[in-house]
Design an enzyme around this catalytic site. Structure first.
Site, mmCIF file in Angstrom:
data_model
loop_
_atom_site.group_PDB
_atom_site.id
_atom_site.type_symbol
_atom_site.label_atom_id
_atom_site.label_comp_id
_atom_site.label_asym_id
_atom_site.label_seq_id
_atom_site.Cartn_x
_atom_site.Cartn_y
_atom_site.Cartn_z
ATOM 1 N N HIS A 154 0.851 -1.195 0.000
ATOM 2 C CA HIS A 154 0.000 0.000 0.000
ATOM 3 C C HIS A 154 0.888 1.247 0.000
ATOM 4 O O HIS A 154 1.922 1.266 0.658
ATOM 5 C CB HIS A 154 -0.917 -0.017 1.226
ATOM 6 C CG HIS A 154 -1.982 1.012 1.149
ATOM 7 N ND1 HIS A 154 -1.742 2.331 1.433
ATOM 8 C CD2 HIS A 154 -3.287 0.925 0.776
ATOM 9 C CE1 HIS A 154 -2.863 3.009 1.239
ATOM 10 N NE2 HIS A 154 -3.809 2.187 0.847
ATOM 11 N N GLU A 159 -3.960 1.377 -7.731
ATOM 12 C CA GLU A 159 -4.292 2.404 -6.738
ATOM 13 C C GLU A 159 -3.216 3.489 -6.723
ATOM 14 O O GLU A 159 -2.248 3.406 -5.972
ATOM 15 C CB GLU A 159 -4.441 1.796 -5.337
ATOM 16 C CG GLU A 159 -4.883 2.839 -4.330
ATOM 17 C CD GLU A 159 -5.188 2.252 -2.969
ATOM 18 O OE1 GLU A 159 -6.378 2.041 -2.680
ATOM 19 O OE2 GLU A 159 -4.252 1.993 -2.202
HETATM 20 P P1 PGA Z 1 -9.858 5.417 0.276
HETATM 21 O O1 PGA Z 1 -8.604 4.486 0.616
HETATM 22 O O2 PGA Z 1 -10.964 4.513 -0.165
HETATM 23 O O3 PGA Z 1 -10.158 6.139 1.549
HETATM 24 O O4 PGA Z 1 -9.412 6.337 -0.812
HETATM 25 C C1 PGA Z 1 -8.273 3.427 -0.223
HETATM 26 C C2 PGA Z 1 -6.962 2.845 0.163
HETATM 27 O O5 PGA Z 1 -6.076 3.594 0.610
HETATM 28 O O6 PGA Z 1 -6.754 1.625 0.024
#
Ligand code: PGA
Length: 222
Positions: free
Chosen positions: A86, A143
């Site tokens: 992440h 992401e």
């Molecule tokens: P968010 O976070 O849905 O608050 O944008 C997603 C993540 O960081 O995995």
């Protein structure tokens, strides 16, 4: 039969107490979803919630590594999935892509499915991420750091932007690809319909039971 959509809830360092965590998990579990819903609470809550997921793990199965939690320990508690790489791990804790790859290999050895986040440098990140892993037992997440709801310099990812990224990832990977970054009950359907993904990784919107339940329902219907 079509494979179930995957909704992974990344609670991050929330909530503050076990009783709040229990309340949230039990509200979500009262629903019978036609989706695979994986709650990833902080480590101290995993055993009590019997959660299917965790947010990170170490790259050894046991030993003298103060502060670490091993994939074998998570597996023993009943976890099936672990989020790895992440962007907050990278930003605040100095994690490198090489470290993430070692964690992915260890997680697989322990029988966990890594849910590995890939940011903006798709090709380079995937090249390192996939080394020595079994791609048939891996889930990837597109992401980008700036799309996370709490990002300092927030920028929206549209389903069309997501589709371009997913198509690029598809050149190297055939398994499930999720999208993560400000997914909520209102926008979730679009990522399935036009973003080319098989699931979503959800942060903030997974901390409110009512909102999260609606999100999963909308994902199922999409
Ligand atoms: P968010 O976070 O849905 O608050 O944008 C997603 C993540 O960081 O995995």
């Amino acid at each position: 039969m079509e494979k179930k959509k995957l909704v992974v809830a990344n609670w991050k360092m929330n909530p503050k107490t076990l009783s709040e965590a229990q309340e949230l998990a039990s509200a979500v579990r009262q629903e019978a979803f036609e989706a695979e819903v994986v709650l990833c609470p902080p480590y101290p809550f995993i055993a009590s919630l019997k959660s299917l997921g965790a947010q990170d793990c170490g790259w050894e199965q046991s030993g003298a590594y103060t502060g670490e939690v091993s994939p074998a320990q998570l597996k023993d508690l009943g976890c099936e999935y672990v989020i790895l790489g992440h962007s907050e791990r990278k930003k605040y804790f100095g994690e490198t892509r090489e470290m993430v790859n070692k964690k992915a290999q260890a997680a697989m050895q322990a029988g966990l499915t890594p849910v590995m986040c890939i940011g903006e440098n798709i090709e380079q990140e995937m090249e390192i991420a996939l080394v020595g892993t079994d791609p048939t037992r891996l889930v990837l997440v597109y992401e980008p750091e700036w799309a996370i709801s709490t990002a300092e310099h927030f920028k929206e990812v549209t389903p069309e932007d997501c589709k371009i990224a997913v198509d690029a990832m598809r050149k190297q990977f055939e398994g499930p690809i999720l999208y993560g970054g400000s997914v909520d009950s209102r926008n979730v359907a679009r990522f399935f319909q036009r973003g080319g993904v098989q699931g979503v990784l959800v942060g903030s919107a997974s901390l409110d039971a009512h909102e999260f339940i609606q999100l999963v329902k909308n994902a199922v219907l999409a």
